[in-house]
Design a protein around this motif. Structure first.
Motif, PDB file in Angstrom:
ATOM      1  N   SER A   1     -65.141  23.212 -16.320  1.00 19.60           N
ATOM      2  CA  SER A   1     -65.544  22.279 -15.266  1.00 19.60           C
ATOM      3  C   SER A   1     -64.383  21.465 -14.708  1.00 19.60           C
ATOM      4  O   SER A   1     -64.575  20.714 -13.759  1.00 19.60           O
ATOM      5  CB  SER A   1     -66.612  21.318 -15.801  1.00 19.60           C
ATOM      6  OG  SER A   1     -66.113  20.591 -16.910  1.00 19.60           O
ATOM      7  N   THR A   2     -63.189  21.603 -15.277  1.00 12.50           N
ATOM      8  CA  THR A   2     -62.027  20.847 -14.790  1.00 12.50           C
ATOM      9  C   THR A   2     -60.861  21.810 -14.598  1.00 12.50           C
ATOM     10  O   THR A   2     -59.918  21.828 -15.387  1.00 12.50           O
ATOM     11  CB  THR A   2     -61.639  19.732 -15.772  1.00 12.50           C
ATOM     12  OG1 THR A   2     -61.414  20.323 -17.069  1.00 12.50           O
ATOM     13  CG2 THR A   2     -62.722  18.685 -15.854  1.00 12.50           C
ATOM     14  N   LEU A   3     -60.919  22.602 -13.547  1.00 11.98           N
ATOM     15  CA  LEU A   3     -59.842  23.527 -13.215  1.00 11.98           C
ATOM     16  C   LEU A   3     -58.904  22.829 -12.239  1.00 11.98           C
ATOM     17  O   LEU A   3     -59.027  22.967 -11.025  1.00 11.98           O
ATOM     18  CB  LEU A   3     -60.416  24.814 -12.612  1.00 11.98           C
ATOM     19  CG  LEU A   3     -61.410  25.580 -13.484  1.00 11.98           C
ATOM     20  CD1 LEU A   3     -61.952  26.778 -12.738  1.00 11.98           C
ATOM     21  CD2 LEU A   3     -60.756  26.013 -14.782  1.00 11.98           C
ATOM     22  N   ARG A   4     -57.974  22.067 -12.773  1.00  9.11           N
ATOM     23  CA  ARG A   4     -57.108  21.268 -11.924  1.00  9.11           C
ATOM     24  C   ARG A   4     -55.698  21.234 -12.509  1.00  9.11           C
ATOM     25  O   ARG A   4     -55.479  21.604 -13.671  1.00  9.11           O
ATOM     26  CB  ARG A   4     -57.643  19.842 -11.799  1.00  9.11           C
ATOM     27  CG  ARG A   4     -57.874  19.153 -13.123  1.00  9.11           C
ATOM     28  CD  ARG A   4     -58.615  17.847 -12.934  1.00  9.11           C
ATOM     29  NE  ARG A   4     -58.931  17.210 -14.208  1.00  9.11           N
ATOM     30  CZ  ARG A   4     -59.675  16.127 -14.323  1.00  9.11           C
ATOM     31  NH1 ARG A   4     -60.176  15.557 -13.236  1.00  9.11           N
ATOM     32  NH2 ARG A   4     -59.926  15.604 -15.505  1.00  9.11           N
ATOM     33  N   ALA A   5     -54.757  20.796 -11.697  1.00  4.51           N
ATOM     34  CA  ALA A   5     -53.359  20.710 -12.106  1.00  4.51           C
ATOM     35  C   ALA A   5     -53.092  19.373 -12.782  1.00  4.51           C
ATOM     36  O   ALA A   5     -53.655  18.346 -12.392  1.00  4.51           O
ATOM     37  CB  ALA A   5     -52.448  20.882 -10.897  1.00  4.51           C
ATOM     38  N   PHE A   6     -52.226  19.407 -13.777  1.00  5.39           N
ATOM     39  CA  PHE A   6     -51.904  18.150 -14.463  1.00  5.39           C
ATOM     40  C   PHE A   6     -50.729  17.430 -13.807  1.00  5.39           C
ATOM     41  O   PHE A   6     -50.483  16.264 -14.111  1.00  5.39           O
ATOM     42  CB  PHE A   6     -51.595  18.410 -15.940  1.00  5.39           C
ATOM     43  CG  PHE A   6     -50.269  19.070 -16.202  1.00  5.39           C
ATOM     44  CD1 PHE A   6     -49.107  18.334 -16.370  1.00  5.39           C
ATOM     45  CD2 PHE A   6     -50.181  20.454 -16.274  1.00  5.39           C
ATOM     46  CE1 PHE A   6     -47.894  18.950 -16.607  1.00  5.39           C
ATOM     47  CE2 PHE A   6     -48.980  21.077 -16.519  1.00  5.39           C
ATOM     48  CZ  PHE A   6     -47.827  20.326 -16.679  1.00  5.39           C
ATOM     49  N   LYS A   7     -50.034  18.110 -12.886  1.00  2.00           N
ATOM     50  CA  LYS A   7     -48.920  17.458 -12.204  1.00  2.00           C
ATOM     51  C   LYS A   7     -48.677  18.130 -10.872  1.00  2.00           C
ATOM     52  O   LYS A   7     -48.834  19.340 -10.739  1.00  2.00           O
ATOM     53  CB  LYS A   7     -47.639  17.504 -13.049  1.00  2.00           C
ATOM     54  CG  LYS A   7     -46.521  16.615 -12.507  1.00  2.00           C
ATOM     55  CD  LYS A   7     -45.375  16.534 -13.478  1.00  2.00           C
ATOM     56  CE  LYS A   7     -44.315  15.542 -13.009  1.00  2.00           C
ATOM     57  NZ  LYS A   7     -43.186  15.419 -13.949  1.00  2.00           N
ATOM     58  N   SER A   8     -48.295  17.323  -9.876  1.00  2.00           N
ATOM     59  CA  SER A   8     -47.961  17.815  -8.544  1.00  2.00           C
ATOM     60  C   SER A   8     -46.593  17.268  -8.163  1.00  2.00           C
ATOM     61  O   SER A   8     -46.344  16.067  -8.287  1.00  2.00           O
ATOM     62  CB  SER A   8     -49.015  17.377  -7.518  1.00  2.00           C
ATOM     63  OG  SER A   8     -48.672  17.810  -6.224  1.00  2.00           O
ATOM     64  N   VAL A   9     -45.717  18.157  -7.700  1.00  2.00           N
ATOM     65  CA  VAL A   9     -44.338  17.785  -7.382  1.00  2.00           C
ATOM     66  C   VAL A   9     -44.027  18.252  -5.963  1.00  2.00           C
ATOM     67  O   VAL A   9     -44.400  19.362  -5.566  1.00  2.00           O
ATOM     68  CB  VAL A   9     -43.344  18.414  -8.377  1.00  2.00           C
ATOM     69  CG1 VAL A   9     -41.903  18.084  -7.991  1.00  2.00           C
ATOM     70  CG2 VAL A   9     -43.628  17.933  -9.784  1.00  2.00           C
ATOM     71  N   GLU A  10     -43.342  17.401  -5.215  1.00  2.00           N
ATOM     72  CA  GLU A  10     -42.811  17.766  -3.902  1.00  2.00           C
ATOM     73  C   GLU A  10     -41.313  18.007  -4.074  1.00  2.00           C
ATOM     74  O   GLU A  10     -40.537  17.057  -4.158  1.00  2.00           O
ATOM     75  CB  GLU A  10     -43.073  16.663  -2.877  1.00  2.00           C
ATOM     76  CG  GLU A  10     -44.554  16.463  -2.566  1.00  2.00           C
ATOM     77  CD  GLU A  10     -44.782  15.340  -1.577  1.00  2.00           C
ATOM     78  OE1 GLU A  10     -43.800  14.628  -1.274  1.00  2.00           O
ATOM     79  OE2 GLU A  10     -45.916  15.176  -1.112  1.00  2.00           O
TER      80      GLU A  10
END
Length: 587
Positions: free
Chosen positions: A129-138
């Motif tokens: 139920s939580t298919l998400r990224a733990f970090k986002s980088v630009e």
């Protein structure tokens, strides 16, 4: 007691004391991710695997009324042979997913997108139920002179196959970066001097980098290809200057002799094949050098490998190092032999969509027995490397081009990135290991009040999103952020439009203009600012005359004013009047 059911009554009591653990029903969760029948899109036909002679003979005997059974059997056989029977969908990006990479162990996935971000996913911390990224980088975010954020789309992100602690990230800039597996910047390659004509004398690329890859034998080396008609080999320990410069001299480009490099691949000699470096250019040429050098002149070159002026986005070398497959912008897939590098072995037509997405790739399977790629219609094609004929064609994203594909060796799972900002994880419970199986073995978490619904999945609706398709081919379950990728804010408060700078959200405690209610409650007599000052003073005149505040002490002791009494004649003489002007006289 009549009508009393003791079994029903016991259901209201707990089975034990203390904290109750919630076990995951793994089989049910896996069944929910099973893919439904492929949805046919206009202009495409279902392509089936060719039947064997024995199957054809059996089909001739049972031709009457046995077509549906044969179709179901062929689908089941394909699902058993390739890991495509089940599907998980990651909706962590806001725009097209252009690149996908995993480390050697298959525990971490990194995706890049045209939304200018790189997302980090850890399978050990994910649940159904939580298919998400733990970090986002630009990777290219920096402040320019106008104090606005300058960011660029991400072209390539690749884990180091020997040292998985390093990730090569290439954006639409002249400088590539080396990130750690946690998103920290380890090195940034230098930019060259754009005013020098000879590309060998520049310390780095002078224009946009289009692609790059790691060395298969030395974990410190990587190669990048740019639009300045060069390939540059870098040592990550010395990012201030490249180790080698390979200049591609294009005869079709005229006197300038430059052509944009579109794709590059480095052979893996550990599989027994020769070490080779192969690259393609916009002038349609395909060039090969020795992987260990020297790089003064190519060992083989094909001038008209693809149509001139078309973008050859896909390029890969087989694990044994003997075959090279290319996918061009001329809608052709060609197979080459490194030992006879003059004419293609096989050529087939394939609409890839690389005209709009220059990172659309093609890849050999880990064993080299198949070739996998995507198409403009959203289909995943698994091809035979000998004939380039499709062994399986399955629809992943209806009416949305399939850009990037990645087949992991240890997980035996296929990852795809689409133009609708979705990352699909295709697997088979009987063939795949870890990865999706680790996610599905956990109990789903309850959605927290602070969770962004764009990064979570409602398990009651399934995972693939292929069941409900509207007339235009767009899923009705698509979120608002998917339909409007540039409207609103992300979970971190940044604008979804990458061109717009970050504006802090206004709160009641940090408003430049406080509201009227806040002023009335906090500032005494604040309502007087909207009144006329004269009217505000005169409304107290009558009360001040009756009950004076400041002269109340002299109310009874103050003497009365006595004026002198004047006659009428005196009053006339005392009246002020205009003074007569004096006349100047000359004596």
């Amino acid at each position: 007691m009549d009508g009393f059911d003791e079994d029903e009554f016991k259901k209201f009591f707990p089975s034990g004391f203390g904290k109750q653990t919630k076990d995951a029903d793994v089989k049910t969760q896996i069944d929910r991710t099973k893919r439904t029948a492929a949805v046919e899109t206009p202009g495409t036909k279902a392509i089936e695997k060719p039947a064997s002679p024995s199957q054809q003979a059996a089909g001739d005997e049972d031709a009457a009324g046995s077509d549906s059974d044969s179709d179901s059997d062929s689908d089941e056989s394909d699902a058993d042979e390739f890991p495509v029977s089940h599907n998980l969908v990651f909706k962590t990006h806001e725009r097209a997913v252009t690149t996908i990479t995993l480390d050697t162990a298959g525990s971490r996935m990194i995706t890049g997108s045209t939304d200018c971000t790189v997302k980090f996913h850890d399978f050990a911390s994910l649940t159904p139920s939580t298919l998400r990224a733990f970090k986002s980088v630009e990777p290219t975010a920096r402040k320019n002179a106008t104090s606005s954020s300058e960011i660029h789309p991400v072209h390539v992100a690749k884990f180091n196959p020997i040292s998985p602690s390093q990730v090569l990230v290439i954006s639409a800039t002249p400088q590539a970066k080396i990130l750690s597996r946690d998103g920290d910047t380890l090195a940034e390659f230098v930019k060259g001097d754009m005013y020098l004509r000879d590309m060998k004398n520049t310390k780095g690329h002078i224009s946009e980098i289009t692609c790059g890859t790691w060395s298969p034998s030395n974990y410190n080396l990587c190669v990048t290809a740019g639009t300045d008609s060069t390939l540059r080999i870098w040592d990550v320990n010395d990012p201030r200057s490249q180790k080698e410069v390979i200049v591609h001299r294009s005869r079709a480009a005229g006197s300038a002799g430059r052509s944009r490099m579109t794709a590059v691949a480095w052979a893996l000699p550990a599989q027994g094949g020769p070490n080779a470096l192969v690259a393609s250019a916009l002038d349609g040429s395909l060039v090969m050098w020795g992987g260990d050098g020297p790089y003064t002149r190519p060992s083989a070159e094909v001038k008209d490998a693809h149509t001139k002026g078309t973008w050859t986005s896909g390029l890969d070398i087989s694990p044994d190092g003997r075959l090279v497959v290319t996918k061009g912008g001329d809608d052709m897939i060609k197979l080459w032999d490194t030992r006879k590098f003059k004419q293609p072995i096989t050529t087939v037509s394939h609409i890839s969509g690389s005209k709009f997405y220059p990172t659309s790739n093609i890849q050999f399977s880990p064993s080299g027995a198949n070739i996998v790629t995507g198409s403009e219609s959203g289909h995943l094609h698994i091809l035979n490397p000998a004939t380039l004929k499709p062994e399986l064609v399955t629809l992943v994203t209806p009416d949305s081009p399939l850009i990037s594909v990645y087949w992991h060796e240890k997980l035996n799972q296929i990852f795809t990135g689409s133009a609708n900002a979705e990352t699909h994880l295709l697997y088979n419970p009987s063939l795949s290991h870890n990865g999706a199986m680790v996610i599905m073995s956990k109990a789903p978490k309850r959605r927290h009040v602070d969770d962004d619904p764009n990064f979570t999945t409602d398990i009651s609706l399934g995972f693939s999103g292929e069941g409900i398709v509207s007339g235009s081919g767009i899923s009705q379950a698509t979120t608002f952020a998917g339909r409007h990728p540039t409207v609103g804010l992300t979970a971190s408060g940044r604008s979804r439009d990458p061109r717009r700078p970050h504006i802090p959200a206004k709160t009641p405690f940090a408003k430049s203009q406080p509201d009227e209610k806040h002023i009335k409650d906090s500032i005494p007599l604040s309502s007087m600012r909207d009144e006329d000052p004269r009217e505000a003073l005169l409304k107290y005149a009558e009360a001040a005359e009756k009950e004076p505040i400041f002269t109340h002490a002299w109310k009874h002791t103050q003497p009365k004013t006595i004026y002198a009494e004047l006659s009428d004649d005196e009053e006339e003489t005392k009246r002020p009047g205009p003074e007569k002007k004096r006349i100047k006289r000359d004596y």
